[in-house]
Structures are given as C-alpha cells and as structure tokens.
Design a protein around this motif. Structure first.
Motif, short mmCIF file in Angstrom:
data_model
loop_
_atom_site.label_atom_id
_atom_site.label_comp_id
_atom_site.label_asym_id
_atom_site.label_seq_id
_atom_site.Cartn_x
_atom_site.Cartn_y
_atom_site.Cartn_z
N ARG A 76 33.34 -2.33 10.73
CA ARG A 76 33.24 -1.70 9.41
C ARG A 76 31.79 -1.65 8.97
N GLY A 77 31.40 -0.46 8.45
CA GLY A 77 30.09 -0.34 7.83
C GLY A 77 30.23 -0.58 6.34
N ALA A 78 30.14 0.49 5.55
CA ALA A 78 30.30 0.35 4.10
C ALA A 78 31.63 0.91 3.60
N GLY A 79 32.45 1.44 4.51
CA GLY A 79 33.74 1.98 4.11
C GLY A 79 33.64 3.20 3.22
N THR A 80 32.63 4.04 3.45
CA THR A 80 32.38 5.18 2.55
C THR A 80 33.03 6.48 3.02
N SER A 81 33.75 6.44 4.12
CA SER A 81 34.49 7.63 4.55
C SER A 81 35.89 7.57 3.95
N GLY A 82 36.57 8.71 3.95
CA GLY A 82 37.94 8.75 3.43
C GLY A 82 38.95 9.11 4.49
N THR A 83 38.60 8.96 5.77
CA THR A 83 39.50 9.37 6.84
C THR A 83 40.27 8.21 7.45
N GLY A 84 40.03 6.99 6.96
CA GLY A 84 40.79 5.84 7.46
C GLY A 84 40.26 5.22 8.73
N GLY A 85 39.05 5.59 9.16
CA GLY A 85 38.51 5.05 10.40
C GLY A 85 38.29 3.55 10.38
N VAL A 86 38.10 2.97 9.19
CA VAL A 86 37.84 1.53 9.11
C VAL A 86 39.08 0.74 8.72
N LEU A 87 40.22 1.40 8.63
CA LEU A 87 41.42 0.67 8.25
C LEU A 87 41.95 -0.14 9.43
N PRO A 88 42.25 -1.41 9.22
CA PRO A 88 42.77 -2.27 10.30
C PRO A 88 44.26 -2.03 10.51
N VAL A 89 44.62 -0.90 11.11
CA VAL A 89 46.01 -0.48 11.19
C VAL A 89 46.86 -1.37 12.09
N LYS A 90 46.22 -2.25 12.86
CA LYS A 90 46.94 -3.21 13.69
C LYS A 90 46.69 -4.65 13.23
N GLY A 91 46.13 -4.79 12.02
CA GLY A 91 45.82 -6.14 11.56
C GLY A 91 44.61 -6.69 12.29
N GLY A 92 44.64 -7.99 12.57
CA GLY A 92 43.53 -8.61 13.29
C GLY A 92 42.34 -8.90 12.41
N VAL A 93 41.15 -8.69 12.95
CA VAL A 93 39.90 -9.10 12.29
C VAL A 93 39.06 -7.88 11.96
N VAL A 94 38.66 -7.76 10.71
CA VAL A 94 37.67 -6.76 10.32
C VAL A 94 36.28 -7.34 10.56
N VAL A 95 35.44 -6.59 11.24
CA VAL A 95 34.08 -7.02 11.57
C VAL A 95 33.12 -6.28 10.64
N ASP A 96 32.74 -6.95 9.57
CA ASP A 96 31.83 -6.36 8.58
C ASP A 96 30.40 -6.56 9.08
N LEU A 97 29.72 -5.47 9.38
CA LEU A 97 28.40 -5.53 10.01
C LEU A 97 27.26 -5.50 9.00
N CYS A 98 27.56 -5.78 7.72
CA CYS A 98 26.55 -5.63 6.67
C CYS A 98 25.34 -6.55 6.83
N ARG A 99 25.50 -7.68 7.54
CA ARG A 99 24.37 -8.61 7.69
C ARG A 99 23.46 -8.25 8.86
N MET A 100 23.91 -7.36 9.72
CA MET A 100 23.04 -6.88 10.80
C MET A 100 22.37 -5.60 10.30
N ASN A 101 21.35 -5.78 9.47
CA ASN A 101 20.83 -4.65 8.68
C ASN A 101 19.31 -4.52 8.73
N ARG A 102 18.73 -4.83 9.89
CA ARG A 102 17.27 -4.80 9.96
C ARG A 102 16.73 -3.52 10.62
N LEU A 103 15.52 -3.16 10.20
CA LEU A 103 14.71 -2.18 10.92
C LEU A 103 13.95 -2.98 11.96
#
Length: 891
Positions: A76-103
């Motif tokens: 998951r990035g910021a969840g700013t799309s509306g197409t459901g690409g980041v929805l955990p449709v099988k449950g499990g673990v959401v991997v929020d990548l917000c802390r890997m944010n360096r140039l």
C-alpha cells in the motif's frame, strides 16, 4: 479474527510498527472510493495486520515469513486510487510503505534519481527544486500519492502529453518477490508497472527527471465541445505541449459551486481547454498557440485567471462536497474520438449530471474522468457502482479502454494489458510468486467478479434499449440540496455537520501536512483517519455505530485524537472541511459522552477553576504579578489593558518585561489586571469545556471594562484568539490586538524607533509563524497576523531575516499547541526538533517567534539539541527568542 497470522513473529520483526487492533485495520481496508456496503458481502476487506517496514531487509524477512505461513501481503502507498488495488481482498497483512520514503540519490549528469516507493510526489518535487531539477510528470494526486503507488497502479498524469505514462519515465525498479530480489528495466517493466504489486513489492525506483523550468499555463474557453476538441487536435499536431487538459461546462460549474466561488469568468455552455508549456516553449510558441485557439473560436483567459485555474489542478475531488459521495468512472479514449464519446456517454449512462474532465495522455489519446455525484446511504447506491463498468463499455465503442483495473474491473484485464502482455504477467507471477502471496485476488487471480447488480447497472450505463429507460427511472444523482442528506447535524447539535464528515474525500492531502501523522505514520493519527473513525462512531446506523464502539477503545481514543490543533490540514483540504473547528467541537462531543478529556488535560482546567490558582500550572495567584517592572506601578485606569496570560506570567516573564518596556518607551497609557486576571480559558476551549469558557469570558471582560479600557492587547496568540471569542458571549465592543499589531502602529506613528544594531553573532534570524497568530485567525477572522512581526524585525538595523521553507499560512507547527504537550511530551518534542532542524537548514542562528507558547516549546528542545551537539564534538549556535526580547534590546 486473525487466521494464521504469525503475531509474535511480526512483533519481533516490526515492534511498534505493526498493528493488530481492528480500529486501525479498518482504516487500511479502503481506498478513496465510497464502496456500497454490499461489497462487504462479496469479499473480505479487513486485513489481519498492518506493518510498516523501513528497509529492504525487513521487507524480505516479511515476504519469507508470509511465504512460510501462507499469509497474503497487500502493498500500500497512500491509498489514493479508487479502483481497489490496495484492498486486502484475501485478508492477511497490509504492507504500508510510508516509512520507506527517501530520495536516495541524484545524478544531475544523467538526469536520473533513485527513490524509495513511499516518497510522496509533492515532497519529492520540493526536494528536487532545491537542486535545480523537477519531475517530468506527476499524478493529479501528487500532494499525497506515493511514487511506488503510481508505478504499481500505472497511468498517466500532468506532463504525459510530452513524456507519456509513468512506465515510460522509469529507468528501472527493484522489486522483492518470494523468489528473491530483482532489478527490472526496459521491456521487463511490463510485468511490474500497472500490476498493483502482485508481481513484486517495489523497493526502489530509478526515475528520469529534468532541469527546472517554470510552467506557463494557457487556458481558453470554447463555445462548444467540437471547437475545443478540434483545437486540441491541431495544437498537439503543431506544438510540442508539455501537458494539456480539458473540462466540461458542468464540471466547471459544479467545481465553483463546491468551492462557493462566483463563476463570472466562464460561460454557461463553454468548454475549458488547457495547454501547458515550460517557459522556453511558451516564449517560442505563445503566438502560434494563441492563433490556433482564436481560429477555433476560443476565448483566452487572462494570465492571472489561467494561473488560478492551474493552481487548482489537484482538486477535482472537490466535487464530493456536493455529493456527499462520488462514483468515479475513468477511461482512455483516442483524441480524435473524444468529442464523439463525450456526446454519447452522458445520454447512454442515464446520468442527469455528467461532470467530466480529462488529461492528454499522449499526442493521440486523452483520459475522461466523470465523477458521478451520489449518496452512499441511499438504497439504490449499489446500482450506481456499475457506472464505471458501463463507461468502459461505452468507451470501447470509440476505441477506448479502462484507465485501470484494480479490484473492480478485473474482467477488463486482457483488453487493458493486451493479450500478450497479460499472458506475460501471468507467467512471471507463476514463477516469482507461485504461492500467490503478493496482492492476491487482483490481476492474475481475480477474486471479485461483477455481481448481478453491478452487471445490471453496467448494462444500464451502456444504454441498451429497455434497460436504458430503466436507468432513467432509477437515477443515481446528487441530492438536489443538503436537506436531502439525513442527519446533517450531529445529535441535534449544530457544531459539527455530518456533511463535513461525509464529504471527506480520503484523498490524504491532510495526512502529508499533519505533524502528528508525520511522526506516528498510522492512518488513525491522520486527519482523514480520525474523521473516518468519528463518522463511524456517530453514524445514525446503529449497526455501524455499534461495531465502531466495540473496536475503538473509548478512553484511549480520546487521547489518540488529540493533536496540536494547528489547522494546517484545513489549508490543503480540497473540500474545505473546517478542521480547526471540527477538532475543537469533537472534543466537546467526546466530553458529553464522558470520553474525555484526557487525565492530563483535566488537571489543567481544574486548576483554572480553583480560586487559589486561576491558571493551568497550579501556580499561586499572587505570583502572577512578580514579573511586573517595579518602576511602573499598576494603574487603576488606562486606555489599554495588557492581558498578560498564564504562560508568560509564570514561565516566560522576560517576554512581558520586554513588551512593557517597549510600551512605556512609546508612552502608551496601559495597565494590567494584576492578580484579578484569570486564565483566558483557551485550555477550556481545546479540552471541550464551552460552558466554563463562557463563564471566564464574562469575568475577564468585566475586569477589563472595570479599568476603563477600550482596547485589550496581549502577546499570547492563544489569549488573542480567546479574547476575540469573548465577543461572542459578552456585550462588549473591545478592540482586541496582538502586541505585534500595537507595536507595528507605534513604529509607523514614529513613537517607537530601534537604533541599536542587531548583534551579527546572533544572525541570521528566521521568523516562525505561530499557528494561533497566523493560520487560525485567518480561518476564523479572515485575517492572519503575518506581516507585522516581519516588519518589526526588519525595523532593526543590521538584522538579516530568513524565511522557513514553510511559512505564513503554510507554516509548520512547533508542537506546543492544542494541549498535546500535556498528553505526550515526547511526541511534541519530536515535532519541535523538525521545526528547529528546518531553521538550521536555511542558515538561521536565531529562531524568533511572537508566541510565548512557541518559545516555551522550542527553547528547552533547542537546549537539549545543543547538549547533544556538544557531546558529539560539535557546536550548535542557536537561540530561541521572542521578537519582543529582540526589539527591547534594539531601543
């Protein structure tokens, strides 16, 4: 209930960067779309855990663990799309990548950069600008969306007319799969971009950039759709545009209505066409562009108006203010078929309103985004969700295709990718992720099939005979006025409108400027996350309300929703939610249910009510005047009362002494309230005690009027706001001034002059804008105090004044407001460090403000930073001062 998720192992890997509580997991079970509740009957959307890795090693360990245990991972990035690409449709673990944010690196010779996936496009553009570079293209969600999210989602953006899709601007990506680490480039990117992370989790991106050039927007209004489309076709044929866009009359009209702006610059039936070039190209092609537009009956917008439209380019979601729900439909259409498509689509879709806007995806193709307005609580809302599917069917008749597939349009995958590419993606997936761990249920292994209601409405939207007539009988359109939205007011109390809660777009713009979210990084700490939780807790649907209350710990939630009340979230909100008011009134709402205030805050307002103290610090009343200059006795009567305030009287008395010295030097007829002064009750405001605030307001006004004053002045921004609010509850017509305003007058009138040069050893000076002096009064009163403090500093001989990168209305909070310091001092201290670091980065040796709370917050943190610097063998030259102290020394 978690199934097979290795809780202990995840805790060992991530510590406090893993969450299992349902309240948090719920926030990671959605994107920006307002889903029909029936969707929850089709597929699981709630993850079993959320983790936030900080590097590739952690991510690899997570993938290894997930492979061993058979747990799905949804990046998951910021969840700013509306197409459901980041929805955990099988449950499990959401991997929020917000802390890997360096140039990670910049290669100016090759014009390439390497970035981590969680970096936000808007932040990246700011960092590149400091090095004389800029992005070649970026998405319309750039203020909040992440680089990895856009690469994984795929698509085009602002700048695509010249530079194509995001894939065409990626040199290479590094991904992690269950089979290991891979670097993909060239044609290999076909199995990574647009694939939603289902073929590998992106760990870094090598991206093409360009030298910085100012963008010059050019806009024109056209009398018809045909005129605009023909003009666009000729422009892209003859002029090397960087970017281009368009909007329908209905879109422009609804956007203005949502923003509550007059639309006196745009005709009722006009179409808007936009053409953007960089400075060099504009100077070369301006005349030819103008000629083409005029030949197609275009009416040129003034440069000021064009700039205004351009600066609003990130806000198409503002339409949700009118909804309060949006059903998006977006497609690609050949440019030479755009006009024909846009004539047919509104009729075939059965929509009464068809607000559409789009971008030039290339020189031969455009996008069309229609935001259908609706209300997700209406019984026929499920029908509305077939609209996006139907729009794709209509576009296909004109050679078009879906913009993206996500979780909802998986049946479009072969048409979207092309048969050969789709097979290549499936083959790569079977080799790299044979157990289907990575974002399962999406591209190669779809889990959501169009269920009957969506199929029905897809046919309705595509306009087939009898079904088209049925679509008109069962329309899904914007409520005609807000009275149609039930429960507009919360519990019959007009302080918070349910409309504000429902109209939140979940775009995440607020997230990226919130000092609490920037530190904590959890959705529940973001403004959009808090708003979503509050909406669930207060929902009139008892089922939703019951579930929310079961999973949001009442006492802990009261602590967690506290912030600094800085109001910066409101400055970026596309739907203009009055966050600063919502947060204060939310605290009142909690108090009425005995959910708060937090214990630390209770002590403060209890101390204010105690006659022995009348301040939040439990300091004796008699000590309130110890700061007062002995050479000037407290007068019984005066034209002006100086409201000293608690923080300055007990902790920052140097500010009061310096300010009084300045007033006396100017011959101001002034006095104080001495020990008769009560706390201004700002604490009662931000802890949700309106009745206590009213009582104190009446008392303090009586004491001010008792001294014969017509003006009250204070150096404390919190007191300044409170004193203005006194007028709402009392029959007084006092002039309320901040000390900077009065000092500004005195200097301009020649009653105050600064002659002593500023010590060069203490400069340069960076001015920090207090939230309650600038941004919040601007929201509440229509004017913020920004220039008077700067004027005063510049009146001092030899003083060099610097500006923070974020200043005035966009200034960052020091961490000292809203009562948060009493609840979590360490959190506020980290905010303060970031602000001080920003000052050091621009070369400041003194950070000056005109807020006693800002000084009290920053000074001890700066002192600690000096100690740390000294211990490491370095020397940090840094002073924290109030402007009054600097001015007093310059007399």
């Amino acid at each position: 209930m978690m199934v097979n998720v290795p809780k202990n192992e995840l805790l060992k890997l991530f510590g406090n960067r893993v969450r299992f509580d349902q309240a948090e997991r719920k926030l990671y079970s959605r994107d920006i779309a307002d889903l029909p509740r029936s969707m929850g009957l089709m597929v699981k959307l709630l993850p079993d855990a959320v983790v936030q890795p900080i590097n590739k090693n952690e991510l690899k360990a997570l993938i290894d663990l997930a492979s061993e245990k058979g747990n799905p991972l949804t990046p998951r990035g910021a969840g700013t799309s509306g197409t459901g690409g980041v929805l955990p449709v099988k449950g499990g673990v959401v991997v929020d990548l917000c802390r890997m944010n360096r140039l990670l690196s910049v290669n100016k010779d090759k014009l390439e950069i390497i970035i981590e996936p969680g970096i936000v496009w808007g932040d990246l553009e700011g960092q590149l600008g400091k090095q004389g570079l800029q992005l070649r293209l970026y998405p319309s969600s750039a203020p909040s969306s992440t680089a990895g999210g856009w690469v994984a989602q795929g698509g085009i953006g602002i700048g695509s007319c010249q530079f194509g899709s995001i894939q065409e601007n990626v040199v290479s990506v590094e991904i992690l799969t269950p089979k290991g680490h891979m670097t993909m480039s060239g044609s290999e990117l076909d199995v990574v971009t647009d694939c939603l992370g289902s073929t590998g989790i992106i760990t870094s991106i090598t991206l093409k950039v360009m030298p910085y050039q100012r963008v010059r927007p050019f806009y024109a209004a056209f009398p018809s759709l045909d005129a605009m489309c023909k003009c666009m076709e000729e422009v892209v044929d003859k002029i090397p545009l960087w970017s281009g866009d368009y909007a329908s009359p209905e879109f422009i009209q609804l956007l203005a209505l949502a923003a509550e702006k007059k639309l006196d610059w745009f005709g009722k039936d006009e179409w808007l066409g936009g053409f953007q070039l960089h400075e060099d190209g504009f100077s070369k092609y301006d005349s030819e562009l103008t000629k083409i537009v005029i030949n197609h009956s275009g009416r040129l917008l003034t440069q000021d108006k064009a700039q205004e439209v351009w600066e609003d380019r990130f806000n198409p979601m503002r339409l949700k203010r009118l909804g309060p729900s949006l059903v998006p439909g977006e497609v690609y259409v050949p440019l030479d078929e755009l006009g024909a498509f846009l004539k047919v689509a509104p009729v075939s879709s059965g929509l009464k309103q068809f607000p559409v806007e789009g971008t030039l995806a290339s020189r031969t193709e455009a996008t069309a985004l229609c935001l259908a307005l609706d209300d997700s609580r209406r019984s026929n809302y499920t029908l509305a969700w077939g609209f996006s599917m139907g729009l794709v069917r209509i576009a296909r008749k004109f050679g078009g295709r879906a913009y993206g597939i996500g979780a909802y349009l998986q049946h479009e995958a072969i048409d979207f990718y092309g048969a050969d590419r789709f097979v290549a993606i499936q083959n790569f997936k079977s080799l790299a992720d044979p157990e289907d761990i990575l974002n399962p249920g999406k591209i190669a292994t779809p889990s959501i099939k169009p269920f009957p209601l969506l199929k029905l409405n897809s046919a309705l939207a595509a306009g087939s005979g009898v079904l088209s007539a049925l679509s008109k009988a069962v329309p899904f359109n914007m409520p005609q006025d807000r009275s149609e939205v039930v429960d507009r007011d919360l519990d019959g109390w007009g302080g918070i409108e349910r409309w504000d809660l429902l109209s939140c777009t979940q775009c995440g713009f607020c997230r990226e400027v919130c000092p609490v979210y920037i530190d904590k990084k959890w959705e529940s700490s973001s403004p959009r996350g808090k708003l979503a939780q509050f909406e669930a807790l207060s929902c009139p649907d008892k089922g939703v309300q019951k579930e929310a209350r079961e999973h949001i710990p009442e006492g802990k939630w009261a602590d967690d929703v506290y912030c600094t009340l800085c109001g910066k979230c409101e400055t970026v909100c596309p739907v203009d939610i009055p966050f600063h008011r919502v947060w204060e009134e939310l605290r009142c709402w909690m108090n009425r249910r005995q959910w708060g205030p937090p214990a630390a805050s209770k002590k403060m307002f209890q101390s204010i009510d105690d006659p022995a103290f009348w301040n939040p610090f439990r300091e004796p009343r008699e000590k309130r005047t110890e700061w007062y200059p002995p050479e000037f006795p407290i007068k019984e009567k005066a034209d002006i009362v100086y409201f000293a305030g608690c923080m300055s009287s007990y902790h920052e008395y140097q500010i009061l002494q310096s300010t009084m010295k300045l007033f006396l030097a100017a011959g101001v007829d002034i006095t104080t309230m001495g020990t008769d002064e009560k706390c201004c009750a700002a604490v009662d405001l931000f802890t949700g005690q309106p009745e206590s605030f009213k009582a104190i307001a009446k008392y303090n006004v009586e004491q001010i009027l008792k001294r014969g004053a017509s003006t009250v002045v204070t150096g404390c921004p919190a007191c300044y706001r409170a004193l203005f609010k006194y007028k709402k509850y009392t029959d007084c017509d006092l002039e309320v001034l901040h000390s900077s305003e009065l000092l500004y007058r005195l200097v301009n009138e020649g009653k105050l002059e600064f002659t002593k040069p500023f010590a060069s050893s203490n400069g340069p000076v960076a001015y920090h804008d207090p939230c309650e002096l600038g941004r919040i009064p601007q929201m509440e009163l229509g004017r913020g105090i920004y220039e008077e403090p700067r004027f005063l500093l510049e009146s001092i001989p030899g003083l060099e004044l610097l500006e923070f990168d974020h200043n005035r209305k966009s200034g960052d909070c020091c961490g000292g407001g809203g009562g948060l310091k009493a609840i979590d001092y360490d959190l506020t201290a980290r905010m303060t460090r970031r602000r001080i670091d920003d000052g050091i980065a621009i070369g400041a040796r003194t950070i000056a403000s005109m807020c006693n709370n800002c000084k009290n917050q920053m000074a001890p943190v700066a002192k600690e930073m000096k100690r740390e610097s000294k211990a490491s063998g370095k020397k940090l030259e840094l002073n924290i001062k109030d402007i009054s102290e600097i001015l007093a020394k310059a007399l």
